[in-house]
Write an enzyme that holds these catalytic residues in place. Sequence first.
Site, PDB file in Angstrom:
ATOM      1  N   GLN A  41       0.757  -1.269  -0.133  1.00  0.00           N
ATOM      2  CA  GLN A  41       0.075   0.052  -0.124  1.00  0.00           C
ATOM      3  C   GLN A  41       0.845   1.337   0.093  1.00  0.00           C
ATOM      4  OE1 GLN A  41      -3.342   0.721  -0.172  1.00  0.00           O
ATOM      5  NE2 GLN A  41      -3.669  -1.255  -0.755  1.00  0.00           N
ATOM      6  N   ASP A 100       0.173  -5.322   9.458  1.00  0.00           N
ATOM      7  CA  ASP A 100      -0.501  -5.231  10.585  1.00  0.00           C
ATOM      8  C   ASP A 100       0.224  -5.655  11.916  1.00  0.00           C
ATOM      9  OD1 ASP A 100      -3.070  -4.114   9.592  1.00  0.00           O
ATOM     10  OD2 ASP A 100      -2.918  -5.700   8.349  1.00  0.00           O
ATOM     11  N   HIS A 124      -6.681  -0.103   7.478  1.00  0.00           N
ATOM     12  CA  HIS A 124      -7.251  -1.105   7.878  1.00  0.00           C
ATOM     13  C   HIS A 124      -7.700  -1.012   9.074  1.00  0.00           C
ATOM     14  CE1 HIS A 124      -8.352  -5.347   7.449  1.00  0.00           C
ATOM     15  NE2 HIS A 124      -7.221  -5.837   7.908  1.00  0.00           N
TER      16      HIS A 124
HETATM   17  N1  LIG Z   1      -1.447  -5.259   0.502  1.00  0.00           N
HETATM   18  C1  LIG Z   1      -2.531  -4.303   0.138  1.00  0.00           C
HETATM   19  O1  LIG Z   1      -2.494  -4.224  -0.942  1.00  0.00           O
HETATM   20  C2  LIG Z   1      -3.437  -4.095   1.117  1.00  0.00           C
HETATM   21  C3  LIG Z   1      -3.290  -3.594   2.572  1.00  0.00           C
HETATM   22  N2  LIG Z   1      -4.118  -3.123   3.591  1.00  0.00           N
HETATM   23  C4  LIG Z   1      -3.711  -2.569   4.771  1.00  0.00           C
HETATM   24  O2  LIG Z   1      -2.450  -1.542   4.602  1.00  0.00           O
HETATM   25  C5  LIG Z   1      -1.553  -1.987   5.507  1.00  0.00           C
HETATM   26  C6  LIG Z   1      -0.017  -2.055   4.761  1.00  0.00           C
HETATM   27  O3  LIG Z   1      -0.233  -3.280   4.405  1.00  0.00           O
HETATM   28  P1  LIG Z   1       1.053  -3.822   3.200  1.00  0.00           P
HETATM   29  O4  LIG Z   1       1.289  -2.530   2.271  1.00  0.00           O
HETATM   30  O5  LIG Z   1       0.402  -4.861   2.623  1.00  0.00           O
HETATM   31  O6  LIG Z   1       2.248  -3.963   4.279  1.00  0.00           O
HETATM   32  P2  LIG Z   1       3.533  -5.001   3.853  1.00  0.00           P
HETATM   33  O7  LIG Z   1       3.236  -6.263   4.501  1.00  0.00           O
HETATM   34  O8  LIG Z   1       3.746  -4.619   2.599  1.00  0.00           O
HETATM   35  O9  LIG Z   1       4.545  -4.166   4.779  1.00  0.00           O
HETATM   36  C7  LIG Z   1       4.792  -2.724   4.751  1.00  0.00           C
HETATM   37  C8  LIG Z   1       6.037  -2.404   5.256  1.00  0.00           C
HETATM   38  O10 LIG Z   1       6.092  -2.628   6.539  1.00  0.00           O
HETATM   39  C9  LIG Z   1       7.596  -2.728   6.889  1.00  0.00           C
HETATM   40  N3  LIG Z   1       7.775  -3.614   8.152  1.00  0.00           N
HETATM   41  C10 LIG Z   1       7.193  -4.789   8.501  1.00  0.00           C
HETATM   42  N4  LIG Z   1       7.347  -4.970   9.894  1.00  0.00           N
HETATM   43  C11 LIG Z   1       7.916  -3.981  10.416  1.00  0.00           C
HETATM   44  C12 LIG Z   1       8.401  -3.545  11.616  1.00  0.00           C
HETATM   45  N5  LIG Z   1       8.491  -4.625  12.660  1.00  0.00           N
HETATM   46  N6  LIG Z   1       9.285  -2.543  11.836  1.00  0.00           N
HETATM   47  C13 LIG Z   1       9.577  -1.603  10.816  1.00  0.00           C
HETATM   48  N7  LIG Z   1       8.666  -2.091   9.542  1.00  0.00           N
HETATM   49  C14 LIG Z   1       8.250  -3.129   9.442  1.00  0.00           C
HETATM   50  C15 LIG Z   1       8.123  -3.722   5.873  1.00  0.00           C
HETATM   51  O11 LIG Z   1       9.597  -3.221   5.549  1.00  0.00           O
HETATM   52  C16 LIG Z   1       7.367  -3.165   4.685  1.00  0.00           C
HETATM   53  O12 LIG Z   1       7.987  -2.255   3.871  1.00  0.00           O
HETATM   54  C17 LIG Z   1      -1.935  -2.973   6.489  1.00  0.00           C
HETATM   55  O13 LIG Z   1      -2.916  -2.487   7.488  1.00  0.00           O
HETATM   56  C18 LIG Z   1      -2.952  -3.903   5.521  1.00  0.00           C
HETATM   57  O14 LIG Z   1      -3.804  -4.443   6.238  1.00  0.00           O
HETATM   58  C19 LIG Z   1      -5.155  -2.601   3.047  1.00  0.00           C
HETATM   59  C20 LIG Z   1      -5.740  -2.823   1.614  1.00  0.00           C
HETATM   60  C21 LIG Z   1      -4.819  -3.718   0.849  1.00  0.00           C
HETATM   61 MG   LIG Z   2      -7.082  -7.107   4.038  1.00  0.00          MG
END
Ligand SMILES: NC(=O)C1=CN([C@@H]2O[C@H](COP(=O)(O)OP(=O)(O)OC[C@H]3O[C@@H](n4cnc5c(N)ncnc54)[C@H](O)[C@@H]3O)[C@@H](O)[C@H]2O)C=CC1
Ligand SMILES: [Mg+2]
Length: 348
Positions: A41, A100, A124
């Site tokens: 995202q 998350d 989310h």
């Molecule tokens: N993936 C998607 O397209 C969608 C995601 N969401 C929501 O958006 C939010 C972000 O999701 P994503 O983009 O999938 O996340 P992701 O799983 O791609 O992680 C995003 C970033 O978090 C960082 N990260 C992970 N653990 C960490 C930690 N302990 N300390 C520091 N950095 C850390 C990673 O380096 C990564 O770049 C969540 O709340 C998800 O549920 C909502 C709609 C769709």
């Molecule tokens: Mg989801």
Amino acid sequence: MATINFGGVNETVITRDEFPLEKAQETLQHEVIAVIGYGVQGPGQSLNLRDNGFKVIVGQRKGGKSWEKAIADGWIEGETLFDIEEACDNATIIQYLLSDAGQIEAWNTVKKHLTAGKTLYFSHGFGITFNEKTGIVPPADVDVILVAPKGSGTSLRRLFLKGEGINSSIAVYQDATGRAKEKAIALGIGVGSGYLFETDFQKEVYSDLTGERGILMGALAGLFEAQYNVLRKNGHSPSEAFNETVEELTQSLMPLVAENGMDWMFANTSVTAQRGALDWKGKFRDATTPVFENLYAEVASGREANRVISEGSKTDYRQKLDVELKEIRESELWQAGAAVRKLRPKLN
Ligand SMILES: NC(=O)C1=CN([C@@H]2O[C@H](COP(=O)(O)OP(=O)(O)OC[C@H]3O[C@@H](n4cnc5c(N)ncnc54)[C@H](O)[C@@H]3O)[C@@H](O)[C@H]2O)C=CC1
Ligand SMILES: [Mg+2]
Ligand SMILES: CC(=O)[C@](C)(O)C(=O)O
Ligand SMILES: [Mg+2]
């Protein structure tokens, strides 16, 4: 806001007509938006905001794939790209887009920078709804809002570049400034949403967890495997089984559903197909309803959240995921799929 009749139920939605980009820019003209996390995202939302003319910076753990990706996308270290702490410090709006489970780990860092009047933004309802498990309890004097694009961040960006947009839900959990809702709308438009519909944090997370485990991903993948295996067991070739299970669905029939609804798809297939499909529809609905009921109960009980938190915080989560995805990729079904994709005329 427009009142739209959704199958007999009136709901209010916000479109770009009622809340154009210029109004969103004006609403957020004094804000600095920090997009924290550059996974899926993060890139979609931050690049769309940047292209839409907002003041936006990125905060991401240094080193690693996501940091490199941010640099490749044109974010500049020290100017528009910072570590999480510094980005939060510079921002008035913090878009918390870590995974998350990652949000739980980084919460104490982020919380320190949530001074009075700032805005905390989620995509989310997870962290807030399950706050007894996540510990994410924002201070009372900040706005807490949600804009949840209903699709992958990859699609959010791709559709934006095509001049189209994915729809997003919006919600306000805490309104400290009296402006929380207008900020949520402005950000929803800013990240490139097609239109916005209203929800609350709990409804967003319950429906989202159900949808992705259900029809959107889990149920679909399971149904593919079940039908493919039955066809193969009965002597059908991989190409035949794959075409009748996946390829025809994604290439021919789902685009018709997307364009004009289920009845339109039925109307454009043979009498033979229509008759059989309409007769079998009820059997599949009745056979799977108990599974969906069970799924919703697991989500609402918080047990699905427990699992996401415990699995998602393991340090070897990505490694294990790679193994699981490799197994799917290398299965006969999806190897047949790779061969079929290569044969699509437009790709040659
Ligand atoms: N993936 C998607 O397209 C969608 C995601 N969401 C929501 O958006 C939010 C972000 O999701 P994503 O983009 O999938 O996340 P992701 O799983 O791609 O992680 C995003 C970033 O978090 C960082 N990260 C992970 N653990 C960490 C930690 N302990 N300390 C520091 N950095 C850390 C990673 O380096 C990564 O770049 C969540 O709340 C998800 O549920 C909502 C709609 C769709
Ligand atoms: Mg989801
Ligand atoms: C893309 C999306 O909206 C999902 C499936 O809910 C998610 O990635 O969490
Ligand atoms: Mg979703």
